[in-house]
Design a protein around this motif. Structure first.
Motif, mmCIF file in Angstrom:
data_model
loop_
_atom_site.group_PDB
_atom_site.id
_atom_site.type_symbol
_atom_site.label_atom_id
_atom_site.label_comp_id
_atom_site.label_asym_id
_atom_site.label_seq_id
_atom_site.Cartn_x
_atom_site.Cartn_y
_atom_site.Cartn_z
ATOM 1 N N TYR A 39 0.838 -1.192 0.000
ATOM 2 C CA TYR A 39 0.000 0.000 0.000
ATOM 3 C C TYR A 39 0.876 1.247 0.000
ATOM 4 O O TYR A 39 2.011 1.212 0.464
ATOM 5 C CB TYR A 39 -0.911 0.030 1.221
ATOM 6 N N LYS B 122 -2.558 8.048 11.701
ATOM 7 C CA LYS B 122 -3.750 7.570 12.399
ATOM 8 C C LYS B 122 -4.649 8.752 12.745
ATOM 9 O O LYS B 122 -5.860 8.700 12.541
ATOM 10 C CB LYS B 122 -3.361 6.811 13.657
ATOM 11 N N TYR C 281 -6.561 10.032 9.694
ATOM 12 C CA TYR C 281 -7.687 9.199 9.278
ATOM 13 C C TYR C 281 -8.771 9.102 10.355
ATOM 14 O O TYR C 281 -9.900 8.725 10.062
ATOM 15 C CB TYR C 281 -7.195 7.822 8.821
ATOM 16 N N ASP C 282 -8.450 9.400 11.626
ATOM 17 C CA ASP C 282 -9.476 9.484 12.664
ATOM 18 C C ASP C 282 -10.107 10.864 12.711
ATOM 19 O O ASP C 282 -10.932 11.141 13.564
ATOM 20 C CB ASP C 282 -8.865 9.186 14.041
ATOM 21 N N GLN C 283 -9.658 11.741 11.808
ATOM 22 C CA GLN C 283 -10.125 13.128 11.733
ATOM 23 C C GLN C 283 -9.877 13.889 13.031
ATOM 24 O O GLN C 283 -10.669 14.729 13.454
ATOM 25 C CB GLN C 283 -11.590 13.175 11.329
ATOM 26 N N ARG D 239 -9.897 6.880 0.713
ATOM 27 C CA ARG D 239 -9.613 5.445 0.633
ATOM 28 C C ARG D 239 -10.147 4.965 -0.703
ATOM 29 O O ARG D 239 -11.011 5.608 -1.301
ATOM 30 C CB ARG D 239 -10.324 4.677 1.752
ATOM 31 N N GLU E 119 0.185 3.374 22.157
ATOM 32 C CA GLU E 119 -1.078 3.004 21.517
ATOM 33 C C GLU E 119 -0.945 1.679 20.799
ATOM 34 O O GLU E 119 -0.002 1.471 20.033
ATOM 35 C CB GLU E 119 -1.496 4.100 20.528
ATOM 36 N N PHE F 100 -2.983 -0.413 18.275
ATOM 37 C CA PHE F 100 -4.083 -0.625 17.326
ATOM 38 C C PHE F 100 -3.535 -1.444 16.167
ATOM 39 O O PHE F 100 -3.232 -0.891 15.110
ATOM 40 C CB PHE F 100 -4.641 0.698 16.806
ATOM 41 N N PRO F 101 -3.381 -2.743 16.348
ATOM 42 C CA PRO F 101 -2.663 -3.542 15.352
ATOM 43 C C PRO F 101 -3.385 -3.660 14.014
ATOM 44 O O PRO F 101 -2.759 -3.971 13.013
ATOM 45 C CB PRO F 101 -2.519 -4.907 16.025
ATOM 46 N N THR F 102 -4.682 -3.408 13.977
ATOM 47 C CA THR F 102 -5.394 -3.582 12.710
ATOM 48 C C THR F 102 -5.856 -2.256 12.117
ATOM 49 O O THR F 102 -6.618 -2.245 11.172
ATOM 50 C CB THR F 102 -6.628 -4.498 12.885
ATOM 51 N N ALA F 103 -5.401 -1.142 12.705
ATOM 52 C CA ALA F 103 -5.839 0.153 12.207
ATOM 53 C C ALA F 103 -5.339 0.371 10.777
ATOM 54 O O ALA F 103 -4.229 -0.028 10.430
ATOM 55 C CB ALA F 103 -5.317 1.265 13.110
ATOM 56 N N GLN F 104 -6.177 0.979 9.950
ATOM 57 C CA GLN F 104 -5.755 1.326 8.590
ATOM 58 C C GLN F 104 -5.859 2.836 8.432
ATOM 59 O O GLN F 104 -6.753 3.438 8.999
ATOM 60 C CB GLN F 104 -6.643 0.627 7.569
ATOM 61 N N ALA G 287 -5.734 -1.587 26.287
ATOM 62 C CA ALA G 287 -4.305 -1.316 26.152
ATOM 63 C C ALA G 287 -3.983 0.110 26.558
ATOM 64 O O ALA G 287 -3.659 0.947 25.743
ATOM 65 C CB ALA G 287 -3.853 -1.585 24.722
ATOM 66 N N GLU H 176 -5.049 -12.298 19.466
ATOM 67 C CA GLU H 176 -4.890 -11.725 18.131
ATOM 68 C C GLU H 176 -4.216 -12.636 17.110
ATOM 69 O O GLU H 176 -4.380 -12.436 15.912
ATOM 70 C CB GLU H 176 -4.099 -10.402 18.232
ATOM 71 N N GLU I 231 -6.171 -14.363 14.026
ATOM 72 C CA GLU I 231 -6.663 -13.634 12.858
ATOM 73 C C GLU I 231 -5.542 -12.944 12.088
ATOM 74 O O GLU I 231 -5.750 -12.489 10.978
ATOM 75 C CB GLU I 231 -7.702 -12.601 13.305
#
Lengths: 292, 384
Positions: free
Chosen positions: B36, B55, B58-60, B79, B146, B148-152, B322, B342, B345
């Protein structure tokens, strides 16, 4: 003695070699499985949300058709799609629609596919029965789960700290709630995450200031489902099978089966069975919302 | 004998080697998943972004380029699936064949845009500016707060809360379990008569046989509500709940091992002490316990080991948030619980997968250093 050590050492080396090549090994066995499966069995892979439903359907279908062999494995929606692209499964089950890049990969490989909605799943936002609050808007939910709203009095309840419960990151429900309710924003880091839906129900029933989300099938007397509004507070809808079915309840998602056109003849009887009245009865039994 | 010792040590070395080989990989990759890219408009003055900034964009949380050192301009996040807001399906082509070109076009048209998309959609004469991505650093991984292992688009791997959480829970557990376990062991070995001892010992050993999931469920249904009501907490799921549960789980190990050590003190020592006029209590404190101190240290190490590595029970009662814990009444997340929850998955070989292995390495280093420290202390004592 020395000879024994040598033999052991060589054994270990062989074992080690085997480990490092386990990937290719796995592919080989999968390949072998596949050639066997095409003789009449069906392989289903993908979402853990759909997994219990597929298992139950396969079980009942297997009783009526003794010669069918259906293997169901979980792993997540994404894993199902990867398997479909790599030809490692006949059906990919998914709790979300196929992504753009997954679709592109299938198209590049020249594989046409079909999408079938087999059931709907609705998520209920739950609180402790002692909580005065009975309805929230999407914006308020986003505020609570991203940590902007921290006290129940900000949304019309008692002066009580909000304790937010969520599922673990591995759960498809976690992602769905994030995308659908939280506008793709990340959860606050002080959100309590629990490994199972049952644990969320237990914790919310114990904790006065708690809020969490569970599938419709998990609603019990000792927790209170909230009415939600996705149009800034104009209409509030309570979660129910009926509301999910007529799309008036907003936090609902379809559950999909994806399969390749070339496999249609082997798969069709099973898919037809799921969509039949009997199959849809099982859908309701497992706790999901029937399609029709 | 020699063969089995050899096989054991080779297996251990292989496991450690495997663990570290997988774990180190994370520091060779950026926090954005492979394949990506992050791109901005050419006119944008911002040259690079770190994972926290990405992060927040994208979280505004960050909505203007000015906060990032650019010129004052609204940030528009993009996106791939947002492309349908800009172009109709016909414009994108039946098989999405025009998608890459359209991404480039929309990025060139919108000055404040930041885009996150697969690098396969990068066209040859791309009209935007691809931002270079920094690799994840050791300091960021260990010191970040922080997780957030799956944050995009950008995963957040900050292991600091997890490391602290693990230490907290183990510390609470050992502080509770060691005095209690030692007292029980002394009672069993020195004071209790034979009948009581024959009854109590199997009962305590039975505790060790209960599966940890059962402990976890017991903790969730019994300990958590009790804690909540006694201390008037918002939620009973806390470090303390985990500590108490682990203390209960570590007790049988501590009691059995230290009781054996106490029991092995030669009777001649006891008799000599009593003959000198020492009371029974003095004999226990001054003779028996010091004599078996290495055994008791071993018991403590085994107890800590059990507490640090315990997964299932902790997963159910600590709340798994966490955050850096400020008091023992706050929820926390431990390393074993994170790995267990985790790993299932995390796609094999991916960034998340490697991060979990790195956590495994950290846990390994923590337990090994606890063992070394305990060994050092007991050795020093013996010399003195």
């Amino acid at each position: 003695m020395k000879k024994g050590i040598k033999i052991l050492l060589s054994l270990l080396i062989v074992l080690n070699y085997g480990c490092s090549n386990s990937d290719s090994g796995k592919n080989k066995t999968e390949e072998a499985n596949r050639t066997e499966e095409t003789k009449g069995g069906i392989n289903i892979k993908g979402s853990d949300t759909v997994l219990p439903l597929s298992q139950k359907e396969a079980e009942v279908f297997g009783k009526a058709n003794a010669d069918s062999r259906i293997t169901v494995t979980g792993g997540g929606s994404g894993i199902g799609f990867t398997a479909l692209i790599d030809d490692n499964t006949d059906i990919a089950m998914a709790s979300r629609k196929i992504k753009v890049d997954e679709r592109l990969k299938l198209e590049q490989a020249g594989k046409a596919f079909k999408e079938v909605i087999i059931a709907h799943d609705a998520l209920a936002v739950i609180v402790n029965p002692a909580n005065k609050v009975s309805q929230l808007t999407r914006e308020q939910l986003e505020g609570i789960f991203t940590g902007k709203i921290v006290n129940w009095k900000e949304v019309g309840g008692d002066d009580l700290k909000i304790v937010v419960y969520s599922r673990e990151t591995s759960s498809g429900t976690y992602e769905f709630f994030k995308e659908h309710v939280m506008n793709k924003k990340n959860y606050a880091s002080n959100v309590l995450s629990l490994p199972a839906t049952g644990a969320i129900v237990e914790s919310v029933s114990q904790t006065k200031g708690a809020i969490g989300y569970v599938g419709l099938a998990y609603l019990e007397k000792n927790i209170k489902p909230l009415k939600v509004s996705f149009d800034a507070g104009k209409n509030f809808t309570a979660p129910s099978m009926e509301a999910a079915k007529d799309h008036s309840y907003p936090i609902a998602r379809p559950l999909y089966y994806y399969y390749l056109d070339t496999k249609e003849t082997t798969i069709k009887p099973f898919v037809d069975f799921i969509l039949s009245t009997e199959g849809q009865k099982i859908v309701a039994e497992v706790g999901y919302v029937p399609v029709n | 004998m020699r063969i089995s010792a050899l096989v054991t040590s080779i297996t251990i070395i292989m496991i450690v080697f495997f663990l570290f080989r997988e774990g180190v990989g994370i520091f060779k990759s950026p926090s954005v998943e492979k394949g990506y890219v992050i791109a901005v408009n050419k006119s944008n003055a911002v040259e690079t972004l770190n994972s926290t900034q990405l992060k927040n964009i994208y979280d505004q949380e960050i909505t203007n380029w000015k906060t990032l050192g650019g010129k004052s301009q609204e940030i528009t996040v993009f996106r791939v699936e947002d492309i349908t807001n800009y172009y109709s399906e016909e414009e994108l082509g039946a098989n999405m064949e025009y998608l890459p070109a359209k991404i480039s076009e929309v990025l060139a048209k919108t000055p404040g845009m930041i885009a996150f998309f697969p690098s396969t959609y990068l066209v040859k004469n791309f009209k935007g500016k691809v931002l270079p991505l920094k690799n994840i650093s050791v300091a960021n991984f260990l010191g970040g707060t922080e997780w957030f292992p799956t944050a995009q688009p950008s995963a957040q791997f900050g292991a600091w809360p997890l490391i602290l959480g693990t230490l907290y829970v183990s510390l609470i557990a050992i502080l509770l379990a060691l005095p209690l376990g030692l007292a029980t062991a002394v009672y069993l070995a020195e004071i209790a008569d034979k009948r009581t001892r024959n009854f109590l010992k199997p009962v305590i050993e039975l505790l060790a046989g209960i599966p940890s999931v059962v402990y976890g469920f017991f903790g969730l249904v019994v300990i958590v509500p009790i804690l909540k009501n006694t201390f008037h907490l918002d939620s009973g799921q806390s470090g303390l709940a985990g500590g108490i549960l682990l203390a209960i789980m570590a007790l049988p190990t501590i009691i059995t091992v230290s009781e054996d050590a106490l029991h092995n003190t030669p009777n001649a020592m006891r008799e000599a002490s009593l003959a000198m006029g020492a009371s029974k209590w003095q004999t226990i404190c001054r003779i028996v316990v010091p004599y078996s101190s290495s055994g008791i240290t071993a018991a403590a190490i085994l107890g800590i080991g059990r507490a640090m590595g315990e997964t299932m029970a902790v997963l159910m009662v600590t709340g798994n948030a966490a955050v850096v814990p400020h008091s023992i009444f706050e929820p926390l997340r431990t390393i074993p619980a994170t790995i267990a929850a985790e790993l299932g998955e995390a796609p094999q070989g991916g960034l998340h997968y490697q991060a979990l292995f790195t956590l495994g390495c950290i846990l390994f280093i923590m337990t090994v250093s606890a063992n070394l420290m305990a060994g050092y202390i007991s050795k020093k004592k013996r010399l003195a």
